[in-house]
Design a protein around this motif. Structure first.
Motif, mmCIF file in Angstrom:
data_model
loop_
_atom_site.group_PDB
_atom_site.id
_atom_site.type_symbol
_atom_site.label_atom_id
_atom_site.label_comp_id
_atom_site.label_asym_id
_atom_site.label_seq_id
_atom_site.Cartn_x
_atom_site.Cartn_y
_atom_site.Cartn_z
ATOM 1 N N THR A 156 0.822 -1.208 0.000
ATOM 2 C CA THR A 156 0.000 0.000 0.000
ATOM 3 C C THR A 156 0.860 1.264 0.000
ATOM 4 O OG1 THR A 156 -0.111 0.128 2.423
ATOM 5 C CG2 THR A 156 -1.773 -1.210 1.324
ATOM 6 N N LEU A 157 2.123 1.116 0.388
ATOM 7 C CA LEU A 157 2.992 2.276 0.555
ATOM 8 C C LEU A 157 4.028 2.410 -0.552
ATOM 9 C CD1 LEU A 157 3.535 4.451 2.875
ATOM 10 C CD2 LEU A 157 5.405 2.950 3.559
ATOM 11 N N GLN A 158 4.499 1.284 -1.063
ATOM 12 C CA GLN A 158 5.687 1.315 -1.897
ATOM 13 C C GLN A 158 5.496 2.049 -3.221
ATOM 14 O OE1 GLN A 158 6.560 -0.529 -4.852
ATOM 15 N NE2 GLN A 158 4.488 -1.336 -5.140
ATOM 16 N N GLU A 159 4.295 2.110 -3.728
ATOM 17 C CA GLU A 159 4.065 2.813 -4.992
ATOM 18 C C GLU A 159 4.384 4.304 -4.885
ATOM 19 O OE1 GLU A 159 3.475 1.903 -8.001
ATOM 20 O OE2 GLU A 159 3.229 -0.238 -7.629
ATOM 21 N N SER A 160 4.194 4.850 -3.696
ATOM 22 C CA SER A 160 4.446 6.281 -3.500
ATOM 23 C C SER A 160 5.906 6.580 -3.161
ATOM 24 C CB SER A 160 3.561 6.821 -2.362
ATOM 25 O OG SER A 160 2.195 6.650 -2.667
ATOM 26 N N PHE A 161 6.691 5.535 -2.919
ATOM 27 C CA PHE A 161 8.075 5.737 -2.503
ATOM 28 C C PHE A 161 9.019 4.852 -3.318
ATOM 29 C CE2 PHE A 161 5.531 7.096 1.101
ATOM 30 C CZ PHE A 161 6.129 8.297 1.454
ATOM 31 N N HIS A 162 8.929 5.016 -4.629
ATOM 32 C CA HIS A 162 9.764 4.224 -5.530
ATOM 33 C C HIS A 162 11.247 4.522 -5.357
ATOM 34 C CE1 HIS A 162 7.277 2.285 -8.994
ATOM 35 N NE2 HIS A 162 6.847 1.949 -7.804
ATOM 36 N N HIS A 163 11.566 5.704 -4.853
ATOM 37 C CA HIS A 163 12.969 6.102 -4.749
ATOM 38 C C HIS A 163 13.482 6.029 -3.309
ATOM 39 C CE1 HIS A 163 12.714 7.277 -8.907
ATOM 40 N NE2 HIS A 163 11.698 8.082 -8.646
ATOM 41 N N SER A 164 12.775 5.301 -2.466
ATOM 42 C CA SER A 164 13.207 5.111 -1.082
ATOM 43 C C SER A 164 13.908 3.760 -0.960
ATOM 44 C CB SER A 164 12.015 5.160 -0.123
ATOM 45 O OG SER A 164 12.392 4.694 1.163
ATOM 46 N N VAL A 165 15.186 3.783 -0.618
ATOM 47 C CA VAL A 165 15.929 2.532 -0.434
ATOM 48 C C VAL A 165 15.307 1.710 0.689
ATOM 49 C CG1 VAL A 165 18.155 1.542 0.231
ATOM 50 C CG2 VAL A 165 18.079 3.517 -1.312
ATOM 51 N N GLY A 166 14.944 2.380 1.787
ATOM 52 C CA GLY A 166 14.379 1.654 2.926
ATOM 53 C C GLY A 166 13.063 0.994 2.602
ATOM 54 N N VAL A 167 12.178 1.698 1.915
ATOM 55 C CA VAL A 167 10.870 1.129 1.557
ATOM 56 C C VAL A 167 11.050 -0.016 0.567
ATOM 57 C CG1 VAL A 167 8.664 1.560 0.405
ATOM 58 C CG2 VAL A 167 9.571 3.218 2.062
ATOM 59 N N GLN A 168 11.773 0.230 -0.522
ATOM 60 C CA GLN A 168 11.912 -0.788 -1.553
ATOM 61 C C GLN A 168 12.727 -1.989 -1.058
ATOM 62 O OE1 GLN A 168 10.158 -0.799 -4.275
ATOM 63 N NE2 GLN A 168 9.320 1.237 -3.858
ATOM 64 N N GLY A 169 13.737 -1.726 -0.228
ATOM 65 C CA GLY A 169 14.532 -2.830 0.303
ATOM 66 C C GLY A 169 13.714 -3.745 1.205
ATOM 67 N N ASN A 170 12.961 -3.154 2.125
ATOM 68 C CA ASN A 170 12.113 -3.966 3.001
ATOM 69 C C ASN A 170 10.982 -4.629 2.224
ATOM 70 O OD1 ASN A 170 12.836 -3.786 6.045
ATOM 71 N ND2 ASN A 170 13.133 -1.689 5.300
ATOM 72 N N TYR A 171 10.456 -3.940 1.233
ATOM 73 C CA TYR A 171 9.414 -4.535 0.386
ATOM 74 C C TYR A 171 9.979 -5.752 -0.336
ATOM 75 C CZ TYR A 171 5.667 -4.833 -3.125
ATOM 76 O OH TYR A 171 4.641 -5.255 -3.927
ATOM 77 N N ALA A 172 11.208 -5.668 -0.816
ATOM 78 C CA ALA A 172 11.833 -6.808 -1.484
ATOM 79 C C ALA A 172 11.924 -8.007 -0.537
ATOM 80 C CB ALA A 172 13.228 -6.423 -1.986
ATOM 81 N N VAL A 173 12.326 -7.763 0.706
ATOM 82 C CA VAL A 173 12.431 -8.861 1.677
ATOM 83 C C VAL A 173 11.069 -9.516 1.887
ATOM 84 C CG1 VAL A 173 12.976 -9.478 4.064
ATOM 85 C CG2 VAL A 173 14.434 -7.864 2.830
ATOM 86 N N THR A 174 10.013 -8.705 2.059
ATOM 87 C CA THR A 174 8.687 -9.294 2.277
ATOM 88 C C THR A 174 8.234 -10.074 1.043
ATOM 89 O OG1 THR A 174 7.470 -7.318 1.523
ATOM 90 C CG2 THR A 174 8.042 -7.432 3.851
ATOM 91 N N CYS A 175 8.568 -9.592 -0.143
ATOM 92 C CA CYS A 175 8.223 -10.327 -1.366
ATOM 93 C C CYS A 175 8.927 -11.679 -1.399
ATOM 94 C CB CYS A 175 8.613 -9.517 -2.603
ATOM 95 S SG CYS A 175 7.574 -8.077 -2.946
ATOM 96 N N TYR A 176 10.211 -11.686 -1.108
ATOM 97 C CA TYR A 176 10.970 -12.940 -1.146
ATOM 98 C C TYR A 176 10.427 -13.951 -0.140
ATOM 99 C CZ TYR A 176 14.509 -10.505 -3.963
ATOM 100 O OH TYR A 176 15.170 -9.813 -4.956
ATOM 101 N N LEU A 177 10.075 -13.476 1.043
ATOM 102 C CA LEU A 177 9.577 -14.390 2.078
ATOM 103 C C LEU A 177 8.162 -14.860 1.795
ATOM 104 C CD1 LEU A 177 11.067 -15.386 4.710
ATOM 105 C CD2 LEU A 177 12.184 -13.520 3.463
ATOM 106 N N ASP A 178 7.450 -14.160 0.921
ATOM 107 C CA ASP A 178 6.104 -14.590 0.532
ATOM 108 C C ASP A 178 6.110 -15.249 -0.848
ATOM 109 O OD1 ASP A 178 3.323 -14.681 1.377
ATOM 110 O OD2 ASP A 178 2.896 -13.263 -0.257
ATOM 111 N N ASP A 179 7.309 -15.645 -1.295
ATOM 112 C CA ASP A 179 7.478 -16.349 -2.584
ATOM 113 C C ASP A 179 7.080 -15.508 -3.792
ATOM 114 O OD1 ASP A 179 8.536 -18.686 -1.470
ATOM 115 O OD2 ASP A 179 6.539 -19.510 -1.088
ATOM 116 N N GLN A 180 7.141 -14.190 -3.655
ATOM 117 C CA GLN A 180 6.869 -13.301 -4.788
ATOM 118 C C GLN A 180 8.212 -12.847 -5.365
ATOM 119 O OE1 GLN A 180 3.647 -12.912 -5.747
ATOM 120 N NE2 GLN A 180 3.103 -14.240 -4.012
ATOM 121 N N TRP A 181 8.910 -13.768 -6.011
ATOM 122 C CA TRP A 181 10.287 -13.525 -6.390
ATOM 123 C C TRP A 181 10.448 -12.465 -7.470
ATOM 124 C CZ3 TRP A 181 14.234 -15.229 -3.552
ATOM 125 C CH2 TRP A 181 13.947 -16.233 -2.611
ATOM 126 N N ILE A 182 9.566 -12.469 -8.450
ATOM 127 C CA ILE A 182 9.697 -11.476 -9.520
ATOM 128 C C ILE A 182 9.453 -10.070 -8.981
ATOM 129 C CG2 ILE A 182 8.805 -10.689 -11.737
ATOM 130 C CD1 ILE A 182 10.439 -13.284 -11.832
#
Length: 299
Positions: A71-97
């Motif tokens: 819900t948040l990451q679309e508004s913060f495409h240039h935030s390392v902290g947001v995108q980095g943590n979002y990547a971790v949650t994706c990987y742990l939920d098997d959303q690899w792409i």
């Protein structure tokens, strides 16, 4: 009537960190309410970090963590902290792409520190798999990440984050009642990685605590000369900069243990006595209990 100032987003996030203990639904509801009002890059990165820790690592609900950050990451495409943590949650939920897309956005935003960000994200993912007891996935990630980390010759503002995650990995492995040979290897490598990055990113306190962690690790691994050397370095760092009495007490416990195993009787007696003398002034029951548990190994 006087108007009271509303708590800041930072304060509300800290309250969630402090009070979530077991109330995953309450924490999730509070975070969902905050998502709509997060405005700054700093608050967004902090929000993402809290979601990853509270909902993902502590609550073990990575799908919910992913939903909250989506819900948040679309508004913060240039935030390392947001995108980095979002990547971790994706990987742990098997959303690899989707995770790779988020990691790419984080690396792009980091510019010249892109490689360090990749190490932080992948090490955080390995640690999250470790927390899930998914050791196979953890180990598949860990060795390539460590190799990547060894190639980071230029310091970056993300080094402290890498050091902290590596510290957490080593500490969690130390807490295991029984370890496998692979876990022993991961223990040493993560403790060494933490020390290497605290050396260039941390204060002297971070540095002496990194050597303390390494001493704990080597004593646990039965490599007592290495443990002795790490404890000696930690004490020398304290001597050179000031004093941290609590740290000094715990380091002396590890020095005493290593010295006894090595047959260094005088060094054992001195270190044990120093630890015990300092601990007599501990007036916090939790701290005293923690110390006594460590000290029992050399009592």
């Amino acid at each position: 009537m006087f108007e009271t100032e509303s708590p800041s987003t930072t304060d509300r996030l800290q309250d969630i960190l402090d009070q979530h203990g077991g109330d995953l639904r309450g924490a999730a509801d509070a975070l969902a309410g905050l998502a709509a009002i997060v405005a700054s890059n700093e608050d967004a990165a902090r929000f993402a970090s809290v979601v990853t820790h509270v909902i993902g690592e502590e609550g073990a609900d990575w799908n919910l963590a992913l939903t909250l950050l989506a819900t948040l990451q679309e508004s913060f495409h240039h935030s390392v902290g947001v995108q980095g943590n979002y990547a971790v949650t994706c990987y742990l939920d098997d959303q690899w792409i989707e995770g790779l897309r988020a990691e790419t956005r984080a690396a792009t935003a980091a510019k010249e520190s892109a490689m360090a960000v990749a190490v932080w994200i992948r090490l955080s993912t390995a640690h999250a798999f470790q927390r899930k007891r998914n050791w196979a996935s953890c180990f598949r990630l860990l060795d390539p990440v460590l190799e990547l980390a060894r190639g980071l010759e230029t310091a970056s503002r993300h080094d402290a984050s890498i050091a902290a995650v590596a510290n957490s990995m080593a500490s969690d492995i130390l807490d295991l009642a029984v370890r496998t040979a692979e876990q022993d290897v991961a223990l040493e490598k993560s403790a060494l990685l933490s020390r290497a990055f605290w050396q260039r990113a941390g204060t002297w306190i971070h540095q002496e605590r990194a050597d303390y962690l390494l001493s704990l690790a080597y004593n646990a691994l039965g490599r007592h000369e290495d443990a002795r050397q790490a404890a000696t370095r930690a004490l020398a760092t304290i001597d050179a900069h000031g004093d941290e009495a609590i740290d000094r007490a715990f380091i002396n416990v590890e020095l005493a243990l290593a010295s006894r195993k090595l047959g260094r009787a005088t060094e054992f007696t001195n270190a044990r006595q120093h630890a015990e003398t300092i601990a007599k002034d501990f007036d916090d029951p939790g701290l005293r209990q923690w110390f006594d548990a460590r000290f029992a190994r050399i009592a």
